[in-house]
Motif scaffolding. Structure first.
Motif, PDB file in Angstrom:
ATOM      1  N   ASN A  78      -0.525   9.412  13.303  1.00  0.00           N
ATOM      2  CA  ASN A  78       0.583   9.330  12.222  1.00  0.00           C
ATOM      3  C   ASN A  78       1.874   8.135  12.199  1.00  0.00           C
ATOM      4  OD1 ASN A  78       1.325  10.342  15.050  1.00  0.00           O
ATOM      5  ND2 ASN A  78       2.896  11.997  14.474  1.00  0.00           N
ATOM      6  N   ILE A  79       1.796   7.433  12.795  1.00  0.00           N
ATOM      7  CA  ILE A  79       2.540   6.038  13.043  1.00  0.00           C
ATOM      8  C   ILE A  79       2.233   5.207  11.872  1.00  0.00           C
ATOM      9  CG2 ILE A  79       3.015   6.273  15.551  1.00  0.00           C
ATOM     10  CD1 ILE A  79       1.858   3.158  15.517  1.00  0.00           C
ATOM     11  N   GLY A  80       3.517   4.770  11.843  1.00  0.00           N
ATOM     12  CA  GLY A  80       3.224   3.534  10.485  1.00  0.00           C
ATOM     13  C   GLY A  80       4.459   2.588  10.793  1.00  0.00           C
ATOM     14  N   MET A  81       3.492   1.102  11.481  1.00  0.00           N
ATOM     15  CA  MET A  81       5.134   0.376  11.901  1.00  0.00           C
ATOM     16  C   MET A  81       4.915  -0.972  11.110  1.00  0.00           C
ATOM     17  SD  MET A  81       4.349  -1.009  15.813  1.00  0.00           S
ATOM     18  CE  MET A  81       4.943  -2.765  16.414  1.00  0.00           C
ATOM     19  N   VAL A  82       5.628  -2.130  11.061  1.00  0.00           N
ATOM     20  CA  VAL A  82       6.434  -2.933  10.121  1.00  0.00           C
ATOM     21  C   VAL A  82       6.914  -4.072  10.485  1.00  0.00           C
ATOM     22  CG1 VAL A  82       7.881  -3.475   8.671  1.00  0.00           C
ATOM     23  CG2 VAL A  82       6.905  -1.408   8.645  1.00  0.00           C
ATOM     24  N   PHE A  83       6.076  -4.947  11.000  1.00  0.00           N
ATOM     25  CA  PHE A  83       6.297  -5.758  11.578  1.00  0.00           C
ATOM     26  C   PHE A  83       7.262  -7.296  11.084  1.00  0.00           C
ATOM     27  CE2 PHE A  83       2.644  -4.005  12.683  1.00  0.00           C
ATOM     28  CZ  PHE A  83       2.195  -4.541  13.863  1.00  0.00           C
ATOM     29  N   ILE A 100      -1.282  -2.805  -1.292  1.00  0.00           N
ATOM     30  CA  ILE A 100      -0.614  -1.177  -0.203  1.00  0.00           C
ATOM     31  C   ILE A 100      -1.443  -0.392  -0.177  1.00  0.00           C
ATOM     32  CG2 ILE A 100       0.234  -0.113  -1.635  1.00  0.00           C
ATOM     33  CD1 ILE A 100       2.161  -1.819  -2.939  1.00  0.00           C
ATOM     34  N   GLY A 101      -2.629  -0.441  -0.963  1.00  0.00           N
ATOM     35  CA  GLY A 101      -4.268   0.521  -0.531  1.00  0.00           C
ATOM     36  C   GLY A 101      -4.779   0.196   0.502  1.00  0.00           C
ATOM     37  N   GLU A 119       0.242   3.689  -6.761  1.00  0.00           N
ATOM     38  CA  GLU A 119       1.228   3.369  -7.688  1.00  0.00           C
ATOM     39  C   GLU A 119       2.503   4.330  -7.545  1.00  0.00           C
ATOM     40  OE1 GLU A 119      -1.210   4.776 -11.012  1.00  0.00           O
ATOM     41  OE2 GLU A 119      -1.913   2.601 -11.806  1.00  0.00           O
ATOM     42  N   ASP A 120       2.293   5.426  -7.306  1.00  0.00           N
ATOM     43  CA  ASP A 120       3.848   5.730  -7.016  1.00  0.00           C
ATOM     44  C   ASP A 120       4.645   4.862  -5.629  1.00  0.00           C
ATOM     45  OD1 ASP A 120       5.412   8.213  -7.095  1.00  0.00           O
ATOM     46  OD2 ASP A 120       4.811   9.612  -5.163  1.00  0.00           O
ATOM     47  N   TYR A 121       4.227   4.316  -4.647  1.00  0.00           N
ATOM     48  CA  TYR A 121       4.945   3.718  -3.968  1.00  0.00           C
ATOM     49  C   TYR A 121       5.477   2.162  -4.470  1.00  0.00           C
ATOM     50  CZ  TYR A 121       5.117   7.142  -0.952  1.00  0.00           C
ATOM     51  OH  TYR A 121       5.256   8.069   0.186  1.00  0.00           O
ATOM     52  N   VAL A 146       6.360  -5.345   0.209  1.00  0.00           N
ATOM     53  CA  VAL A 146       4.975  -4.747  -0.205  1.00  0.00           C
ATOM     54  C   VAL A 146       4.035  -3.397   1.535  1.00  0.00           C
ATOM     55  CG1 VAL A 146       2.435  -5.695  -0.140  1.00  0.00           C
ATOM     56  CG2 VAL A 146       4.214  -6.048  -1.600  1.00  0.00           C
ATOM     57  N   ALA A 147       4.549  -4.678   2.013  1.00  0.00           N
ATOM     58  CA  ALA A 147       4.317  -4.354   3.547  1.00  0.00           C
ATOM     59  C   ALA A 147       4.509  -2.534   4.033  1.00  0.00           C
ATOM     60  CB  ALA A 147       5.110  -5.030   4.702  1.00  0.00           C
ATOM     61  N   LEU A 148       5.834  -2.475   3.468  1.00  0.00           N
ATOM     62  CA  LEU A 148       6.902  -1.259   3.569  1.00  0.00           C
ATOM     63  C   LEU A 148       5.685  -0.329   2.712  1.00  0.00           C
ATOM     64  CD1 LEU A 148      10.463  -1.706   3.472  1.00  0.00           C
ATOM     65  CD2 LEU A 148       9.614  -0.582   4.970  1.00  0.00           C
ATOM     66  N   ALA A 149       5.388  -0.589   1.347  1.00  0.00           N
ATOM     67  CA  ALA A 149       4.745   0.823   0.940  1.00  0.00           C
ATOM     68  C   ALA A 149       3.480   0.696   1.173  1.00  0.00           C
ATOM     69  CB  ALA A 149       4.698  -0.447  -0.946  1.00  0.00           C
ATOM     70  N   ARG A 150       3.237  -0.178   1.736  1.00  0.00           N
ATOM     71  CA  ARG A 150       1.615   0.184   1.989  1.00  0.00           C
ATOM     72  C   ARG A 150       1.892   1.153   3.220  1.00  0.00           C
ATOM     73  NH1 ARG A 150      -1.512  -4.760   5.553  1.00  0.00           N
ATOM     74  NH2 ARG A 150       0.361  -4.426   6.618  1.00  0.00           N
ATOM     75  N   THR A 151       3.298   0.809   4.452  1.00  0.00           N
ATOM     76  CA  THR A 151       3.006   1.772   5.665  1.00  0.00           C
ATOM     77  C   THR A 151       2.752   3.407   5.265  1.00  0.00           C
ATOM     78  OG1 THR A 151       3.871   0.148   6.534  1.00  0.00           O
ATOM     79  CG2 THR A 151       4.418   1.708   7.599  1.00  0.00           C
ATOM     80  N   LEU A 152       4.300   3.306   4.672  1.00  0.00           N
ATOM     81  CA  LEU A 152       4.632   4.222   3.328  1.00  0.00           C
ATOM     82  C   LEU A 152       4.014   5.321   2.774  1.00  0.00           C
ATOM     83  CD1 LEU A 152       8.216   3.362   1.810  1.00  0.00           C
ATOM     84  CD2 LEU A 152       7.977   4.378   4.142  1.00  0.00           C
ATOM     85  N   SER A 153       2.668   4.821   2.275  1.00  0.00           N
ATOM     86  CA  SER A 153       1.954   4.898   1.062  1.00  0.00           C
ATOM     87  C   SER A 153       0.999   6.112   1.907  1.00  0.00           C
ATOM     88  CB  SER A 153       0.691   4.171   0.855  1.00  0.00           C
ATOM     89  OG  SER A 153      -0.229   3.789   1.631  1.00  0.00           O
ATOM     90  N   TYR A 154       0.578   6.310   3.653  1.00  0.00           N
ATOM     91  CA  TYR A 154       0.019   6.893   4.303  1.00  0.00           C
ATOM     92  C   TYR A 154       0.878   8.303   4.868  1.00  0.00           C
ATOM     93  CZ  TYR A 154       0.445   3.724   7.843  1.00  0.00           C
ATOM     94  OH  TYR A 154       0.241   3.068   9.323  1.00  0.00           O
ATOM     95  N   LYS A 155       2.147   8.300   4.110  1.00  0.00           N
ATOM     96  CA  LYS A 155       2.806   8.871   5.458  1.00  0.00           C
ATOM     97  C   LYS A 155       2.694   9.266   6.642  1.00  0.00           C
ATOM     98  CE  LYS A 155       3.866  11.626   0.624  1.00  0.00           C
ATOM     99  NZ  LYS A 155       3.260   9.984   0.136  1.00  0.00           N
TER     100      LYS A 155
END
Lengths: 265, 273
Positions: A78-83, A100-101, A119-121, A146-155
């Motif tokens: 359940n983690i998401g990482m932004v570099f 993002i997908g 599309e939401d993100y 884009v990197a943030l949206a990608r990470t957020l997308s999978y909640k």
């Protein structure tokens, strides 16, 4: 409520145990659900190492890290990482939309099901109109979005951010800081945010954790009550904010001098 | 788009114009010196004036006197042999390179071996290959395939290793398995290296095929060149040389075109600075 992330007496040595590089020494920290912790310290203090340990990309030499009571071994689900080097984390052969997908794709979600979420993100991060562009056609700030949206997308319930704004310009940084607070408000994730910028640490964090120069130890924890519940860049100009920044700086100053001296050797 | 076209017309076309002018000037000088027979007479016997070679080349293309001088046919032979060797080499070597790049244990044992073999001319194996596969096309293709493989193993190996560790880590944090990382990141990151390996291999494959044809056999451009040499028909020899040049340059040019199309993202990210 118990800490969602508990870091217990974590020590990390790189290389051989006896003569290796001691990066972290006996670091302990309890992080509550939904809390935003900013980790601040001089360069080389092991902030990023700590983040990589929580992400399961590294294993502690001793001590343990628990997420929701489960010991971290391998990358937690359940983690998401932004570099910091966000441009390297985007796939240049994919469009913004496909990038993002990617997170959801890796979680095994089908293209059709991904579409509304992606599309939401895209919309949430202000990337509309850039879907068909390639990452290298975007500015640094947009790439990080884009990197943030990608990470957020999978909640993910835990967001790990490793100096995410260190390589964007000052104005873009301010905008992205607001993005972080906006994201926080929407999703209420637990956030561990590494920065070397004291004012950023205070502005974003519920608590600011100050780390010492190598070997990294926790030198102080500041409760930041200034901004809680509000989102207003104006607090940065208040006397309260400035005095807190002074206090943190007071704690870090010696460490910076130490690390400067260490580099000269 | 308009700007890029203008830049191409200014530099691309102009650059190419200079290249062709230089070649033309060289041939013109050659032509004059050959016609005047400056210095040694013997020298100009085989340094045939370019116009004469060109005329012969044209006649061999349109009305070859007999099979041995059917230059179109022999170009075709050399081209298909080199093509098969190239494709075979790529198909064999890329998976090997990937395996070496991915598993450290294999890398430690086999990579030094390939590094050692790479500068070795694969023609040294040709006698053995003749004994193994006979005097037909197979032994020649095998010799060429070996040469291609050495290049391609090393290139795809470095392609795999060049995958950015930050990229791999970021995929891991999204829960990517090793197979995901290989399929979605490493494969693409390695592509530019594989493509440039192929560019080098095109030359290598033709080189080895033509060489083996010179050594043995009755087909291919290497054979034509030596056949003409034996008969002291030097204009025919130059025709063979010209055909080989055209085949090689054509193949490389075609590949560069494909490469630019397929790896657009790569050229746009690297050529921007």
């Amino acid at each position: 409520m118990g800490g969602l992330i508990s870091i217990r007496e974590v020590t990390k040595t790189f290389g051989a145990k006896t003569e290796g590089l001691l990066a972290l020494r006996a670091v302990s920290l309890e992080i509550a659900q939904g809390e935003l912790i900013s980790l601040v310290g001089p360069s080389g203090c092991g902030k990023s190492t700590l983040l990589n340990l929580v992400a399961g990309l590294l294993t502690p030499t001793s001590g343990e890290i628990l997420i929701e009571g489960k010991r971290v071994s391998g990358v937690p689900e359940n983690i998401g990482m932004v570099f910091q080097q966000y441009s390297k984390t985007l796939l240049p052969w994919r469009t913004v939309y496909e990038n993002i997908g990617l997170g959801l794709e890796l979680k095994g979600m089908r293209g059709k099901e991904r579409r509304p979420i992606v599309e939401d993100y895209i919309d949430f991060m202000g990337l509309s109109g850039f879907e068909r562009k390639k990452p290298y056609e975007l500015s640094g700030g947009m790439q990080q979005r884009v990197a943030l949206a990608r990470t957020l997308s999978y909640k993910p319930s835990i967001l790990l951010m490793d100096e995410p704004f260190a390589s964007v310009d000052a104005q873009t940084r301010e905008v992205l800081q607001e993005d972080i607070l906006r994201i926080r408000e929407k999703e209420r994730q637990t956030v561990l945010f590494v920065t070397h910028d004291i004012r950023e640490a205070i502005y974003l964090g519920d608590r600011a954790v100050v780390m010492s120069a190598r070997p990294g130890r926790i030198k102080g924890v500041f409760d930041v009550n200034i901004r809680r519940g509000r989102r207003d860049p104006a607090v940065k100009a208040t006397a309260e904010f400035n005095s807190l920044a002074e206090q943190v700086w007071g704690l870090i100053k010696d460490e910076v001098l130490d690390s400067l001296r260490a580099k000269r050797d | 788009m308009g700007r890029r076209l203008r830049v191409f017309l200014r530099w691309g076309l102009e650059g190419r114009l200079w290249t062709f002018s230089l070649i033309f000037a060289f041939c013109f000088l050659w032509e004059i010196l050959a016609r005047l027979q400056v210095g040694s007479f013997f020298f100009w016997d085989f340094m045939v004036p370019p116009s004469k070679s060109l005329a012969t080349f044209y006649s061999l293309l349109t009305q070859p006197p007999y099979q041995e001088y059917d230059i179109l046919y022999h170009s075709g032979t050399t081209l298909w042999r080199a093509g098969v060797a190239l494709m075979g080499g790529v198909l064999v070597a890329v998976p090997v390179g990937f395996a070496l790049g991915w598993w450290r244990a294999l890398d430690a044992v086999f990579t030094p071996l390939f590094e050692f073999l790479r500068p070795t001319p694969s023609l040294i194996f040709f006698p053995i290959l003749i004994l193994l596969f006979g005097t037909g096309s197979v032994s020649k293709i095998m010799a060429s395939l070996i040469a291609v493989s050495f290049v391609m193993v090393i290139n795809s190996l470095y392609g795999v290793k060049s995958t950015d560790s930050v990229l791999i880590n970021s995929l891991r944090t999204m829960g990517a398995s090793n197979a995901d990382i290989l399929r979605k990141a490493v494969l693409y990151s390695a592509l530019p290296h594989i493509a440039s390996g192929i560019r080098v291999s095109i030359g290598a494959s033709i080189l080895v095929i033509v060489s083996t044809e010179m050594i043995q056999g009755k087909e291919g451009l290497g054979f034509v060149i030596y056949f003409a040499l034996d008969r002291l028909q030097f204009d025919h020899m130059w025709s063979g040389i010209l055909a080989t040049l055209l085949v090689g340059a054509g193949a490389v040019y075609l590949w560069q075109y494909v490469e630019k199309k397929v790896l657009k993202w790569h050229f746009e990210t690297t050529a921007r600075a």
